[in-house]
Design a protein around this motif. Sequence first.
Motif, short mmCIF file in Angstrom:
data_model
loop_
_atom_site.label_atom_id
_atom_site.label_comp_id
_atom_site.label_asym_id
_atom_site.label_seq_id
_atom_site.Cartn_x
_atom_site.Cartn_y
_atom_site.Cartn_z
N ALA A 26 0.84 -1.17 0.02
CA ALA A 26 -0.04 0.06 -0.04
C ALA A 26 0.96 1.45 -0.05
O ALA A 26 0.60 2.16 -0.81
CB ALA A 26 -1.06 0.06 1.15
N LEU A 27 1.91 1.45 0.68
CA LEU A 27 2.88 2.53 0.85
C LEU A 27 3.67 2.60 -0.48
O LEU A 27 3.69 3.89 -0.87
CB LEU A 27 4.01 2.34 2.18
CG LEU A 27 3.28 2.42 3.40
CD1 LEU A 27 4.06 2.24 4.51
CD2 LEU A 27 2.45 3.80 3.52
N LEU A 28 3.96 1.66 -1.23
CA LEU A 28 4.64 1.60 -2.51
C LEU A 28 3.59 2.20 -3.34
O LEU A 28 4.10 2.75 -4.23
CB LEU A 28 5.20 0.13 -2.74
CG LEU A 28 5.80 0.01 -3.93
CD1 LEU A 28 7.13 0.80 -3.90
CD2 LEU A 28 6.40 -1.35 -4.25
N GLY A 29 2.53 1.62 -3.22
CA GLY A 29 1.38 2.29 -4.33
C GLY A 29 1.16 3.53 -4.18
O GLY A 29 1.19 4.51 -5.13
N ILE A 30 1.07 4.11 -2.86
CA ILE A 30 0.92 5.73 -2.52
C ILE A 30 2.12 6.35 -3.03
O ILE A 30 2.01 7.40 -3.96
CB ILE A 30 0.71 5.98 -1.27
CG1 ILE A 30 -0.49 5.20 -0.72
CG2 ILE A 30 0.92 7.33 -1.04
CD1 ILE A 30 -0.70 5.24 0.76
N ALA A 31 3.50 5.94 -2.96
CA ALA A 31 4.66 6.45 -3.41
C ALA A 31 4.68 6.63 -4.86
O ALA A 31 4.86 7.61 -5.50
CB ALA A 31 5.90 5.82 -3.10
N LEU A 32 4.23 5.52 -5.68
CA LEU A 32 4.27 5.35 -7.11
C LEU A 32 3.15 6.25 -7.75
O LEU A 32 3.30 7.15 -8.62
CB LEU A 32 4.06 4.16 -7.69
CG LEU A 32 5.29 3.03 -7.59
CD1 LEU A 32 4.72 1.81 -7.76
CD2 LEU A 32 6.41 3.48 -8.30
N ALA A 33 2.21 6.47 -6.96
CA ALA A 33 0.78 7.16 -7.34
C ALA A 33 1.27 8.91 -7.40
O ALA A 33 1.17 9.61 -8.15
CB ALA A 33 -0.22 6.96 -6.75
N GLY A 34 1.87 9.13 -6.29
CA GLY A 34 2.58 10.42 -6.06
C GLY A 34 3.58 10.84 -7.01
O GLY A 34 3.64 12.02 -7.67
N ALA A 35 4.48 9.79 -7.57
CA ALA A 35 5.50 10.23 -8.21
C ALA A 35 4.89 10.48 -9.67
O ALA A 35 5.32 11.28 -10.38
CB ALA A 35 6.46 9.00 -8.55
N LEU A 36 3.82 9.58 -10.09
CA LEU A 36 3.14 9.67 -11.38
C LEU A 36 2.63 10.90 -11.39
O LEU A 36 2.48 11.53 -12.53
CB LEU A 36 2.10 8.51 -11.53
CG LEU A 36 1.41 8.48 -12.97
CD1 LEU A 36 2.31 8.18 -13.84
CD2 LEU A 36 0.41 7.14 -12.63
N THR A 37 1.84 11.32 -10.39
CA THR A 37 0.92 12.61 -10.30
C THR A 37 2.00 13.68 -10.50
O THR A 37 1.79 14.78 -11.44
CB THR A 37 0.36 12.93 -8.73
OG1 THR A 37 -0.54 11.62 -8.64
CG2 THR A 37 -0.53 14.19 -9.00
N LEU A 38 3.22 13.94 -9.98
CA LEU A 38 4.03 14.94 -10.26
C LEU A 38 4.67 14.78 -11.63
O LEU A 38 4.89 16.01 -12.17
CB LEU A 38 5.37 14.57 -9.26
CG LEU A 38 5.08 15.20 -7.78
CD1 LEU A 38 6.43 14.69 -7.06
CD2 LEU A 38 4.76 16.63 -7.87
#
Length: 158
Positions: free
Chosen positions: A7-19
């Motif tokens: 879940a944390l990895l998914g959040i980090a990837l989603a944040g990177a993708l948003t940026l």
Amino acid sequence: MRNRFIALLGIALAGALTLLLGGCASPPSGPGLVAATASTTSATSSAPATTTSTTTTAPLTTTTSVSPPAAAAPVAPAPIDSAPPATTAYQPPVAAVPAQPICGNDSYLNSDNQCVHRPQSAPAAPPGATARCTDGTYSYSQHRSGTCSHHGGVAAWL
């Protein structure tokens, strides 16, 4: 524990993708604009279905830079020994003065700019006299105003 890591990895990837997709530009700011929000959902593994949702509010920051005013170039003082610039003063046109007649010793210039015979003493009224003054002289004045003024006033008009 493994679900939490995913879940944390998914959040980090989603944040990177948003940026990456949104760029690094700062969000618009101003009256009436709402702060941007980013919402991410992580995918779950084959383990029990768990969905984690996180909402973050990005603070709006406005940066203003002000440059200092440019300094004025110094002005060099004028040399002391220099002469001031030559100027020509305004001179109004000279009005033409009408030529005044030159009266003889026995005449004066009246208010109409004409030569008039001065009052004279005589036993009887001379030709052209207009008034007899109080002191006995006769005036040749063409106007009543001022007649015999230096001779005691008018005794009689002729």
